[in-house]
Design a protein around this motif. Structure first.
Motif, mmCIF file in Angstrom:
data_model
loop_
_atom_site.group_PDB
_atom_site.id
_atom_site.type_symbol
_atom_site.label_atom_id
_atom_site.label_comp_id
_atom_site.label_asym_id
_atom_site.label_seq_id
_atom_site.Cartn_x
_atom_site.Cartn_y
_atom_site.Cartn_z
ATOM 1 N N ASP A 406 -19.137 8.770 -26.975
ATOM 2 C CA ASP A 406 -18.314 9.978 -26.754
ATOM 3 C C ASP A 406 -17.495 10.158 -28.062
ATOM 4 O O ASP A 406 -16.794 11.227 -28.207
ATOM 5 N N ILE A 407 -17.319 9.173 -28.779
ATOM 6 C CA ILE A 407 -16.327 8.984 -29.923
ATOM 7 C C ILE A 407 -16.948 10.272 -31.046
ATOM 8 O O ILE A 407 -15.913 11.013 -31.344
ATOM 9 N N PRO A 408 -18.064 10.381 -31.497
ATOM 10 C CA PRO A 408 -18.376 11.380 -32.337
ATOM 11 C C PRO A 408 -18.095 12.606 -31.966
ATOM 12 O O PRO A 408 -17.480 13.605 -32.312
ATOM 13 N N LEU A 409 -18.319 13.156 -30.493
ATOM 14 C CA LEU A 409 -17.925 14.341 -29.908
ATOM 15 C C LEU A 409 -16.547 14.702 -29.915
ATOM 16 O O LEU A 409 -16.061 15.672 -30.293
ATOM 17 N N LEU A 410 -15.719 13.700 -29.422
ATOM 18 C CA LEU A 410 -14.567 13.626 -29.437
ATOM 19 C C LEU A 410 -13.849 13.946 -30.883
ATOM 20 O O LEU A 410 -12.716 14.921 -31.061
ATOM 21 N N ALA A 411 -14.155 13.199 -31.672
ATOM 22 C CA ALA A 411 -13.654 13.362 -32.887
ATOM 23 C C ALA A 411 -13.917 14.492 -33.592
ATOM 24 O O ALA A 411 -13.023 15.191 -34.052
ATOM 25 N N ALA A 412 -15.155 15.160 -33.569
ATOM 26 C CA ALA A 412 -15.609 16.381 -34.043
ATOM 27 C C ALA A 412 -14.779 17.485 -33.375
ATOM 28 O O ALA A 412 -14.296 18.511 -34.215
ATOM 29 N N ALA A 413 -14.535 17.435 -32.128
ATOM 30 C CA ALA A 413 -13.833 18.576 -31.433
ATOM 31 C C ALA A 413 -12.051 18.345 -32.013
ATOM 32 O O ALA A 413 -11.634 19.537 -32.114
ATOM 33 N N LEU A 414 -11.819 17.334 -32.179
ATOM 34 C CA LEU A 414 -10.267 17.067 -32.608
ATOM 35 C C LEU A 414 -10.226 17.458 -33.828
ATOM 36 O O LEU A 414 -9.087 17.989 -34.298
ATOM 37 N N VAL A 415 -11.096 17.010 -34.950
ATOM 38 C CA VAL A 415 -11.081 17.737 -36.211
ATOM 39 C C VAL A 415 -11.149 19.204 -36.394
ATOM 40 O O VAL A 415 -10.272 19.883 -36.872
ATOM 41 N N GLU A 416 -11.781 19.960 -35.491
ATOM 42 C CA GLU A 416 -11.778 21.221 -35.376
ATOM 43 C C GLU A 416 -10.482 22.012 -34.817
ATOM 44 O O GLU A 416 -9.858 22.865 -35.439
ATOM 45 N N LYS A 417 -9.913 21.042 -33.808
ATOM 46 C CA LYS A 417 -8.524 21.611 -33.223
ATOM 47 C C LYS A 417 -7.295 21.557 -34.539
ATOM 48 O O LYS A 417 -6.572 22.383 -34.643
ATOM 49 N N TYR A 418 -7.284 20.370 -35.152
ATOM 50 C CA TYR A 418 -6.390 20.130 -36.059
ATOM 51 C C TYR A 418 -6.509 20.844 -37.305
ATOM 52 O O TYR A 418 -5.678 21.160 -37.932
ATOM 53 N N GLU A 419 -7.681 21.034 -37.688
ATOM 54 C CA GLU A 419 -8.258 21.998 -38.953
ATOM 55 C C GLU A 419 -7.134 23.144 -38.823
ATOM 56 O O GLU A 419 -6.665 23.833 -39.713
ATOM 57 N N ALA A 420 -7.244 23.947 -37.682
ATOM 58 C CA ALA A 420 -6.719 25.356 -37.236
ATOM 59 C C ALA A 420 -5.158 24.903 -37.514
ATOM 60 O O ALA A 420 -4.469 25.719 -38.115
ATOM 61 N N SER A 421 -4.798 23.814 -36.875
ATOM 62 C CA SER A 421 -3.509 23.646 -36.764
ATOM 63 C C SER A 421 -2.434 23.475 -38.209
ATOM 64 O O SER A 421 -1.616 23.739 -38.513
ATOM 65 N N TYR A 422 -3.431 22.763 -39.241
ATOM 66 C CA TYR A 422 -3.002 22.414 -40.579
ATOM 67 C C TYR A 422 -3.720 23.192 -41.636
ATOM 68 O O TYR A 422 -3.586 23.139 -42.877
ATOM 69 N N HIS A 423 -4.481 24.630 -40.948
ATOM 70 C CA HIS A 423 -4.785 25.451 -42.152
ATOM 71 C C HIS A 423 -5.785 24.746 -43.043
ATOM 72 O O HIS A 423 -5.689 25.041 -44.067
ATOM 73 N N LYS A 424 -6.798 24.176 -42.498
ATOM 74 C CA LYS A 424 -7.449 23.234 -43.481
ATOM 75 C C LYS A 424 -8.970 23.476 -43.213
ATOM 76 O O LYS A 424 -9.341 23.578 -41.935
ATOM 77 N N LYS A 425 -10.040 23.270 -44.155
ATOM 78 C CA LYS A 425 -11.379 23.279 -43.819
ATOM 79 C C LYS A 425 -11.622 21.901 -44.465
ATOM 80 O O LYS A 425 -11.828 21.672 -45.652
#
Length: 559
Positions: A406-425
């Protein structure tokens, strides 16, 4: 014979050459290529989209088959007077040597005279499973197709008959590790699987390809449950299946699991997917509220009930009326609060502290704890009657170390979440960083992963990859690369690399050979507690040689 001895016996490292001037890499007489695993993963995806899953699978299996045959030829060349079983086992070591997978032969029945073969192998660190998880998430079909082809091609070349391996467990399916079973092709019977090994498997219609791609996309979409719960490992699926069945009912749910596994996320999911989703969701951490304030927080307080109670206020039960009350760390409730909680559950009524009025409440209760409540009951810290009331429907959420897929799935979802928070791509997580995440033990579970990913997104350059140093403040908890290229273009082993780095460091410091040798002799004698025989053994010389050098050092000092 150990893996290291096999590698050293057949001197594979010395046969690997990096010719940087000519842009070539050679393993014995075979030219090798270094590709980014991420690039190979992108190629796999292109093959799926253009050829369809079945055709892509056949192509990748046959590509691995050819690679396995070439490595078998190399192993035969190194045969010499070695034992056939040992030489055959070079194949799994070559697979690891080339960075593809770590193999552990768990069962083998080889008869060289009769040409019979049966074997089973466990795989760890499969690049193909890791790549598939990152690109597609967990699916229903195994993903290590080139590796299966390699094993089949290698065994076939050795036995001069078609040996076919099949993957029966795969990390990409949510299993703990990958596992393959091999036997002669005729023993598989009329299994359609054998068609993947035939070049004419590329027949079919374009419409079939479109249907296959459509089915794949549906499978990929189904790998993420609705809401914020992310996972597809067997442990996650078991827990999610239980909460899914309980969500629409009023049953009291007890969520069990270590700190940080996401118990509150599961509780919120139950609320959001039940009949009370339009009503309040109130969460209380019972361990975070002082014991003398806990009763007023849960059940409310009437004005003047105690010094400082200047106004009446409802408790969490009243505020959650019609909705869901989530009591986290319920195992830390004091006994006095446990008595009142049991009464509320039995009667559906609360009394505010200092009040004699009874108030009706309609609350769906979800509780959670990381405490072993059975042990707490035995120790007298938890009421048995309350436990039986709360544990009507227990759900165990496994720790992250038991659901690594599950780690790759969780990591991808969290990256997507924090990309929005920190205005990064960002481009995502690098292969080395993902390897570190997969190998980590996760004492803090999903909460710790969340914190590391947030740190990584913050530190990674915009448009770049999240690297290991962005994730782990104290250094990566993974083993460093096992071999480096020396100045002659030869790859050595870990021990040689460590020694070479030490020699380089010594030579950069105004090196004095006599002084360093004298110090080394002195340290060896100290470690051996003055026993020259033991000290000589540490230095790899004879006792006489050591005594002579010590005398020479003493003479030089006197002069």
């Amino acid at each position: 014979m150990t893996k290291t001895r096999l590698i050293e016996q057949f001197n594979l490292r010395s046969r690997l050459r990096f010719n940087l001037e000519q842009g070539e890499i050679w393993l014995d007489e075979n030219r090798m290529l270094l590709f980014h695993a991420r690039a190979m993963g992108a190629l796999r995806r292109e093959l799926f989209d253009s050829l369809g899953v079945e055709r892509a699978r056949g192509l990748l299996i046959r590509m691995g088959f050819a690679s396995g045959q070439k490595d078998a030829e190399l192993a035969k060349k190194l045969f010499g007077s070695g034992d056939p079983d040992d030489v055959f086992r070079i194949g799994p070591e070559l697979h690891a040597f080339e960075g593809l997978v770590r193999s552990n032969i768990v069962q083998s029945d080889l008869d060289w005279e009769r040409g019979s073969f049966a074997g089973e192998v466990d795989w760890d660190n499969s690049w193909e499973a890791d790549s598939h998880l990152q690109l597609f998430g967990i699916g229903e079909a195994p993903a290590c197709w080139t590796l299966v082809g390699y094993a089949s091609g290698y065994a076939t070349q050795f036995f001069n008959r078609l040996i076919v391996f099949r993957e029966t467990a795969c990390l990409a399916c949510g299993d703990v590790h990958c596992h393959i079973v091999g036997k002669p092709a005729e023993e598989w019977g009329d299994d359609p699987y054998l068609g993947y090994f035939k070049p004419d498997n590329l027949q079919g219609q374009l419409e079939e390809m479109r249907e296959e791609i459509s089915r794949l996309r549906k499978t990929l979409c189904a790998s993420r449950p609705a809401g914020n719960l992310v996972g597809a490992s067997p442990g996650f699926k078991a827990a999610f299946d239980l909460v899914g069945k309980a969500a629409a009912s009023p049953i009291t749910v007890l969520l069990l699991g270590e700190t940080g596994v996401g118990k509150e996320m599961f509780a919120r999911w139950i609320h959001d997917h039940g009949s009370r989703s339009d009503k309040p969701f109130v969460a209380v951490n019972c361990a975070a509220i002082p014991h003398d304030l806990l009763e007023s927080e849960l059940f409310g307080v009437q004005k003047g009930a105690y010094t400082g109670a200047q106004a009446s206020r409802p408790g969490r039960f009243e505020r959650a009326h019609g909705g869901t009350l989530f009591l986290d760390e319920v195992g830390d409730l004091p006994l006095a609060a446990q008595v009142k909680l049991l009464r509320v559950l039995q009667t559906g009524e609360v009394e505010r502290l200092g009040d004699d009025q009874v108030r009706k409440v309609d609350v769906r209760l979800v509780t959670a704890t990381n405490v072993d409540l059975q042990q707490a009951i035995a120790a007298g810290r938890f009421r048995a009657d309350l436990y039986y009331r709360l544990a009507t429907y227990p759900v165990l959420i496994p720790p992250l170390r038991e659901r690594r897929s599950d780690i790759p799935l969780l990591a991808a979802a969290l990256v997507e979440k924090y990309e929005a928070s920190y205005h990064k791509k960002l481009q995502g997580i690098s292969d080395r960083a993902m390897q570190a995440l997969m190998g980590y033990q996760w004492p803090g579970n999903v909460r710790e992963l969340q914190n590391l990913i947030e740190r990584g997104v913050l530190l990674a350059p915009s448009g770049g990859l999240i690297e290991i140093e962005h994730l782990f403040a104290g250094g990566a908890p993974v083993t460093a690369p096992g071999a480096e290229v020396d100045r002659a273009g030869v790859v050595g082993n870990e021990r040689d690399d460590s020694r070479n780095r030490l020699y380089e460091a010594i030579l950069n410091e105004g090196f004095d050979l006599e002084r360093h040798e004298a110090k080394l002799l002195e340290l060896a004698v100290q470690r051996a507690n003055g026993n020259l025989t033991h000290a000589a053994r540490l230095l790899g010389i004879t006792r006489r040689q050591l005594a002579y050098r010590l005398r020479q050092g003493a003479v030089a000092t006197e002069e």
